[in-house]
Write an enzyme that holds these catalytic residues in place. Sequence first.
Site, PDB file in Angstrom:
ATOM      1  N   THR A   1       0.739  -1.345   0.115  1.00 30.88           N
ATOM      2  CA  THR A   1      -0.024   0.348   0.125  1.00 30.88           C
ATOM      3  C   THR A   1       1.137   1.209  -0.072  1.00 30.88           C
ATOM      4  O   THR A   1       2.247   1.215   0.649  1.00 30.88           O
ATOM      5  CB  THR A   1      -1.069   0.310   1.018  1.00 30.88           C
ATOM      6  N   ASP A   2       0.555   2.528  -0.297  1.00 27.93           N
ATOM      7  CA  ASP A   2       1.370   3.847   0.484  1.00 27.93           C
ATOM      8  C   ASP A   2       0.523   3.993   1.597  1.00 27.93           C
ATOM      9  O   ASP A   2       0.246   3.792   2.335  1.00 27.93           O
ATOM     10  CB  ASP A   2       0.258   4.899  -0.786  1.00 27.93           C
ATOM     11  N   TYR A   3       1.137   5.102   2.060  1.00 32.00           N
ATOM     12  CA  TYR A   3       1.462   4.885   3.108  1.00 32.00           C
ATOM     13  C   TYR A   3       0.027   5.394   3.862  1.00 32.00           C
ATOM     14  O   TYR A   3      -0.749   6.678   3.449  1.00 32.00           O
ATOM     15  CB  TYR A   3       2.108   6.470   3.767  1.00 32.00           C
ATOM     16  N   THR A   4      -0.094   4.513   4.480  1.00 36.91           N
ATOM     17  CA  THR A   4      -1.672   4.409   5.374  1.00 36.91           C
ATOM     18  C   THR A   4      -2.492   4.269   4.849  1.00 36.91           C
ATOM     19  O   THR A   4      -4.458   4.432   4.823  1.00 36.91           O
ATOM     20  CB  THR A   4      -1.862   5.609   5.971  1.00 36.91           C
ATOM     21  N   GLY A   5      -2.361   3.985   3.765  1.00 35.15           N
ATOM     22  CA  GLY A   5      -3.251   3.082   2.197  1.00 35.15           C
ATOM     23  C   GLY A   5      -4.820   3.035   2.455  1.00 35.15           C
ATOM     24  O   GLY A   5      -6.179   2.881   2.234  1.00 35.15           O
TER      25      GLY A   5
END
Length: 764
Positions: free
Chosen positions: A286-290
């Site tokens: 995922t992207d950051y905290t996606g």
Amino acid sequence: MKTKLPLLLVYLLLATTNSFAQKTKNATTKDQFVTELMAKMTLDEKIGQLNLPTSGDITTGQANSSNIAKNIEQGKVGGLFNIKSVQKIKEVQKIAVEKSRLKIPLLFGMDVIHGYETTFPIPLGLSCTWDMGLIKRSAQIAAQEASADGINWTFSPMVDISRDPRWGRVSEGSGEDKYLGSQIATAMVKGYQGDDLSKNNTIMSCVKHFALYGAPEAGREYNTVDMSRIKMYNDYFPPYKAAVDAGVGSAMASFNEIDGIPATGNHWLLTDVLRKQWGFKGFVVTDYTGINEMTEHGLGDLQTVSALALKAGVEMDMVGEGFLQTLKKSIAEGKVSIEEIDHAVRLLLNAKYDLGLFQDPFKYCDENRQKNEIFTTSNRNEARKIAAQSLVLLKNNSNLLPLKKQGTIALIGPLADAKENMAGTWSVATKQDKSVSVLEGMTAVMGINGRILYAKGSNLDDDAVFEEKATMFGKGLHRDQRTKEQLLAEALEVAKQSDIIIAVLGESAEMSGECSSRTKLEIPETQKVLLKELLKTGKPVVLVLFDGRPLVLVDENEIVPALLNAWFPGSEAGYAIADVLFGDENPSGKLTATFPRSVGQIPIYYSAKNTGRPLGNKDGTFEKFKSNYIDERNEPLYPFGYGLSYTTFKYDKVTLSSKTLNAKSSISVTITVTNTGNYDGKETIQLYIRDMVGSVTRPLKELKGFQKINFKKGETKTVTFILTAEDLKFYNSELNYNAEPGAFEVFVGPNSDTTNKNTFDLVY
């Protein structure tokens, strides 16, 4: 016997080592190794492999006492990011392989976006070289330096197509075109990964952001993306697929939604398209905290969205710890299956195996490499050459450039002595104090036969609060507390003493990049005032422009005699800019994104489609009931592919080897190009096609080939492109990928605005 026993032990040890090494080279053995390892893992340890936290509070010498060390010991961490240096990484890896039960090594990732300590132009600038060899080389050097500092995974390349320069992350991509973007995606992946990921000077690549991230509504960061699937497949998907075809080891899910479902939880995107249609074999992070952010999209609580992400095809959770906190409960409740977790774990362990971490967890922790392979003179020299080729000459009236290395030059502007800003956005490993400012570079390259006088002239912006937002992450411009009148007066006094003025203006490094969307795309007003006052002196003025996106430059194009677009050229910026200004390097950059005349034209791009009521005239005159504006022309200020040189090139007519093409044949497209100017120079010759009739509407032009060629002064070369039916394929309304018979136009010229063409027919 006493003399033979040690030798026997050596042979046994060598045999054991060689046997283990052989296993790492055998795909079947990899499956067996991973299967056997997974059989030993508890559910908690499996879920732990899916967890990717940031390095947090880890400092050298204190890794064992950090908050994250306990989780590593318990097998609750699969990798870390935002940690650099051999010393720190070695300490953390020792915790994983010595203190955790199964001794599974960690991945170490970092945003190595356009170089490491040796920093290259921002990706948008790098794309303007149109040189795949140079772009691949920049990734190789980045991989060499990052791996020498302990890193084995980069979150690059970003291949998002963007046609809206209000979006700040246009700076991090390769522009508006799918064909060029696909070539660059391939070059970057192969540059990072090489032909063998187990080598210690290669790193695993991560293509991002999958998918469509570059088309947010209103150009606003993280905003909704909404487009048809035919547009996805034809215009936005190709660079991602090119990265997959190049063997990229991982992919990052984007923040935006696709068909109403966020990418992080979108099964159609991550499984049906990425894995089933394209055959992707790596893992998805995922992207950051996606995952957590899907709750804000309205898809449920953390447990719900974590299960949704896993089932969609996400294998690793960056920072949010949704997997770590909820998957065990979801298994107990039957919301996810152990098979789905096992699939994710296997992909992550496969990646670690391919990187050679099971064979040697410390293979990237060689202090000799760290000392000898980072920010070397050789790497910096290459960065300087590459940066020079990224610069785009937009205007050069009366051949004002190149400059002579004599006389007095006034160097004026808030970006002229701003070394912290030279590398641009997403330059997290750059040693900003070692970057070369324009003032330093000009002074060094000019030498002893002339002199450089400097004045700041203005701050970045009159608004101190705005300037603070635009100069984050240690990239300040040392705001001058004098009044704007005092700054201007000093600049004019310096200008009076000069023979020529170089105005160094534009955006600061963090005016573009992530979460740097803008609604106005002009340079700040205080800089515009400075430029106009400098022109009033009557001295010739060259504008060197720093920017991370296409800007609106109608006024500047009108009033300055010479304009060099520098983007953010990297750690060697000042040298590269001086090399071009003084003619040691002939500028050869070509735009990979269209420059609008007005924000109101956005989105604007060369491969647009026609309307049923196209504007008929070519002079921009308004016509009622035609597709145009009442207050602006239709055409851009600078078209895609545009860029000048200190020399000139003459293109003859396009010739074809045949007027017909079928599924099994090819056509040679030939053109003769002559360097008609007074300098040796490079020219990027571009080939475009137009499909005249289709079952669905087709673009007015599509890039299908380019060649960057060096010409000696006066030299003529014949350039040939080969077209086949494969080059003419597209996705129709049923998403079938075919070339349709009919008439085609083929254009060859210096940019997308060329009218130099010929025609042929595709027949079946």
